[in-house]
Design an enzyme around this catalytic site. Structure first.
Site, mmCIF file in Angstrom:
data_model
loop_
_atom_site.group_PDB
_atom_site.id
_atom_site.type_symbol
_atom_site.label_atom_id
_atom_site.label_comp_id
_atom_site.label_asym_id
_atom_site.label_seq_id
_atom_site.Cartn_x
_atom_site.Cartn_y
_atom_site.Cartn_z
ATOM 1 N N THR A 171 -8.241 -4.119 -1.623
ATOM 2 C CA THR A 171 -8.821 -5.458 -1.748
ATOM 3 C C THR A 171 -9.846 -5.740 -0.665
ATOM 4 O O THR A 171 -10.940 -6.237 -0.934
ATOM 5 C CB THR A 171 -7.698 -6.520 -1.703
ATOM 6 O OG1 THR A 171 -6.793 -6.271 -2.779
ATOM 7 C CG2 THR A 171 -8.266 -7.920 -1.846
ATOM 8 N N HIS A 212 -3.863 -2.229 -6.699
ATOM 9 C CA HIS A 212 -3.306 -0.962 -7.147
ATOM 10 C C HIS A 212 -4.445 -0.051 -7.584
ATOM 11 O O HIS A 212 -5.243 -0.415 -8.444
ATOM 12 C CB HIS A 212 -2.335 -1.168 -8.315
ATOM 13 C CG HIS A 212 -1.065 -1.836 -7.917
ATOM 14 N ND1 HIS A 212 -0.231 -2.463 -8.814
ATOM 15 C CD2 HIS A 212 -0.476 -1.975 -6.709
ATOM 16 C CE1 HIS A 212 0.810 -2.964 -8.171
ATOM 17 N NE2 HIS A 212 0.674 -2.676 -6.896
ATOM 18 N N THR A 213 -4.523 1.120 -6.960
ATOM 19 C CA THR A 213 -5.550 2.092 -7.319
ATOM 20 C C THR A 213 -4.923 3.182 -8.172
ATOM 21 O O THR A 213 -3.992 3.861 -7.728
ATOM 22 C CB THR A 213 -6.186 2.714 -6.057
ATOM 23 O OG1 THR A 213 -6.722 1.665 -5.245
ATOM 24 C CG2 THR A 213 -7.300 3.671 -6.432
ATOM 25 N N ARG A 250 -6.387 0.563 7.493
ATOM 26 C CA ARG A 250 -4.996 0.195 7.711
ATOM 27 C C ARG A 250 -4.484 0.782 9.025
ATOM 28 O O ARG A 250 -4.892 1.870 9.419
ATOM 29 C CB ARG A 250 -4.133 0.702 6.550
ATOM 30 C CG ARG A 250 -4.506 0.075 5.222
ATOM 31 C CD ARG A 250 -3.791 0.740 4.049
ATOM 32 N NE ARG A 250 -4.269 0.185 2.776
ATOM 33 C CZ ARG A 250 -4.448 0.888 1.669
ATOM 34 N NH1 ARG A 250 -4.209 2.192 1.669
ATOM 35 N NH2 ARG A 250 -4.884 0.308 0.569
ATOM 36 N N ASP A 277 0.821 -1.218 0.000
ATOM 37 C CA ASP A 277 0.000 0.000 0.000
ATOM 38 C C ASP A 277 0.854 1.267 0.000
ATOM 39 O O ASP A 277 0.418 2.317 0.473
ATOM 40 C CB ASP A 277 -0.961 0.014 1.203
ATOM 41 C CG ASP A 277 -1.775 -1.258 1.316
ATOM 42 O OD1 ASP A 277 -2.390 -1.637 0.307
ATOM 43 O OD2 ASP A 277 -1.784 -1.879 2.396
ATOM 44 N N THR A 321 2.894 -12.541 3.084
ATOM 45 C CA THR A 321 2.120 -13.162 2.016
ATOM 46 C C THR A 321 2.779 -14.498 1.659
ATOM 47 O O THR A 321 3.715 -14.927 2.330
ATOM 48 C CB THR A 321 1.998 -12.219 0.806
ATOM 49 O OG1 THR A 321 1.020 -12.742 -0.104
ATOM 50 C CG2 THR A 321 3.325 -12.025 0.087
ATOM 51 N N LYS A 370 2.477 2.114 -5.142
ATOM 52 C CA LYS A 370 3.248 1.664 -6.312
ATOM 53 C C LYS A 370 2.485 1.866 -7.608
ATOM 54 O O LYS A 370 3.071 2.166 -8.645
ATOM 55 C CB LYS A 370 3.608 0.178 -6.167
ATOM 56 C CG LYS A 370 4.489 -0.160 -4.988
ATOM 57 C CD LYS A 370 4.818 -1.640 -4.920
ATOM 58 C CE LYS A 370 3.624 -2.494 -4.547
ATOM 59 N NZ LYS A 370 3.082 -2.243 -3.208
ATOM 60 N N GLY A 371 1.165 1.682 -7.542
ATOM 61 C CA GLY A 371 0.364 1.749 -8.757
ATOM 62 C C GLY A 371 0.511 3.056 -9.501
ATOM 63 O O GLY A 371 0.535 3.087 -10.735
ATOM 64 N N LYS A 372 0.644 4.140 -8.750
ATOM 65 C CA LYS A 372 0.718 5.461 -9.384
ATOM 66 C C LYS A 372 2.005 5.637 -10.191
ATOM 67 O O LYS A 372 1.965 6.076 -11.349
ATOM 68 C CB LYS A 372 0.612 6.540 -8.305
ATOM 69 C CG LYS A 372 0.624 7.955 -8.841
ATOM 70 C CD LYS A 372 0.452 8.929 -7.683
ATOM 71 C CE LYS A 372 0.777 10.332 -8.099
ATOM 72 N NZ LYS A 372 0.745 11.260 -6.960
#
Length: 439
Positions: free
Chosen positions: A308, A54-55, A313, A26, A247, A29-31
């Site tokens: 997800t 990823h948003t 958080r 979180d 994970t 990274k997506g950006k």
């Protein structure tokens, strides 16, 4: 900045760039992946499954991606789902349908990736319930990730390549499901309905399932620009993270080489993504956690809710001993610092610069990290205090436009970790990103 054609300080340009998270996920990274995908020819996921989120904000529109690489938002981009992924095809189809615009034409899936079935998700929920009774729940996303990797490790899982021949797939499927139903005492499971769904997936994906190792290596050799997208983050790595609160896949640099089938000399640049504060979803140790009004402030202002799971958080101060450790294991070249804007409005901001042993008073050696919970309990954070700022920084497009205290905060982080901070996130969209120049 086109990172594929631009050298930064002592970091040479190259045609293979990896983006990895440095914390517990979180980080945003997506950006940066979205920004750099504009320049890449191929974007690759190498690990994990639908537990990643990823948003991407494009204008007023939000895209939540769980399986597809962020490059799908650019029509020039080929997108690859790698060897070490576990793929829930129902989720993948939903993402493809939501995006539309012939997305499937630009997607390839490794024949070595494993198929995640609905029964894996049922088993995930069963296991969490059992663990919670003993007070040992991990706080998984219940997306079936762990159980799918378990069947892979047990060598009874089914790879995507098997789906190309449906009659053979059907035999493997019945054997696997019967095995798992018996093992977990699952009485009611509709195999016929799921098999019908998978016949549809067979027709849709049979020509999209390929040998990605050959495809990617040929693309690298022909100087295509390759962007590698990490899911989850370093401290969630199954081997190198805060086990057992991790994970089920390799999220660090080593996972790239098995996940895509490339060797280490072909990777040119590693970008580490660092959030300006620290967050964690689910259970596990968190030395800088703020269980107070500061934590609540960061959760609300940073909209810290899982892509997800939608769970809030846990929030706390930036932890540099963690970054020192992650830099060692990931060979990070440059940094993307995210969500600096969330800290606006705080009178004081703290950075954990060291861990101190509660008994001996000794500082933890930098680059070392006590991954076991009992070890970590022996330490307490050592903080450095910074003055905050009140200004709204979301419209800043150059580093010099930031308030002085914000600049001091960024430069202090850069000085401690001895790695250039190239991008600074100051808001949710692509445009809310400062790119620093080092020429």
């Amino acid at each position: 900045m086109n990172i594929f054609e631009h050298s930064i300080k002592n970091v040479d340009k190259g045609n293979v760039v990896a983006i990895v998270g440095t914390q517990w996920g979180d980080e945003g990274k997506g950006k940066i992946i979205d920004i750099l995908s504009k320049y890449s020819d191929i974007t690759c996921r190498f690990n994990g499954g639908g537990n990643a989120g990823h948003t991407i904000c494009v204008g007023d529109k939000k895209h939540a991606l769980h399986l597809l690489p962020c490059g799908v938002l650019y029509e020039n981009n080929i997108n690859i789902l790698g060897n070490c992924m576990v793929i829930h095809l129902k989720t993948l189809m939903k993402e493809i349908n939501n995006l539309g615009n012939n997305i499937l034409d630009r997607i390839y899936i490794s024949e070595k990736a494993h198929i995640l079935f609905d029964i894996h998700q049922e088993i995930d929920a069963i296991q969490e319930i059992r663990k919670s009774k003993d007070g040992n729940a991990i706080g998984t996303t219940k997306k079936g990730i762990g159980p799918c990797y378990s069947t892979k490790a047990s060598r009874i899982g089914i790879r995507m390549g098997s789906l190309r021949n449906f009659e053979n797939f059907k035999k493997l499927y019945i054997k696997l499901i019967d095995n798992l139903m018996d093992l977990y005492n699952i009485k009611d499971y509709n195999k016929e309905e799921e098999l019908n769904e998978f016949y549809t997936y067979h027709l849709i994906f049979k020509d999209k399932i390929i040998n990605i190792i050959s495809y990617i290596n040929k693309s690298i050799d022909s100087k295509k620009y390759i962007l590698i997208e990490g899911a989850n983050a370093a401290m969630l790595d199954i081997d190198l993270g805060t086990y057992p609160f991790v994970t089920s896949s390799s999220t660090t640099l080593g996972g790239i080489f098995s996940g895509l089938g490339i060797h280490h000399k072909k990777l040119n640049l590693v970008v580490g993504v660092v959030k300006s504060y620290l967050t964690r979803v689910g259970s596990g140790p968190f030395l800088t956690e703020q269980c107070n009004e500061i934590g609540e402030y960061l959760t609300k202002k940073g909209f810290e809710y899982g892509t997800t799971t939608k769970r809030p958080r846990r929030c706390g101060w930036l932890d540099l001993p963690m970054i020192f450790y992650v830099k060692y294991i990931n060979c990070i070249d440059i940094i993307n610092l995210t969500k600096l804007d969330v800290l606006s409005g705080l009178k004081e901001i703290y950075i954990c610069i060291d861990y101190k042993n509660k008994t001996t008073g000794e500082l933890l050696e930098r680059g070392n990290y006590p991954l076991e919970y009992e070890q970590l309990r022996e330490y307490e954070p050592v903080y450095e205090k910074f003055e905050g700022w009140d200004e709204d920084i979301t419209n800043c497009i150059e580093f010099y436009e930031l308030p002085e205290n914000a600049k001091k905060y960024v430069l202090a982080i850069e000085s401690y970790i001895k790695t250039p901070i190239v991008w600074i996130g100051v808001g949710p969209t692509r445009n809310n990103t400062i790119t620093r120049k080092f020429d």
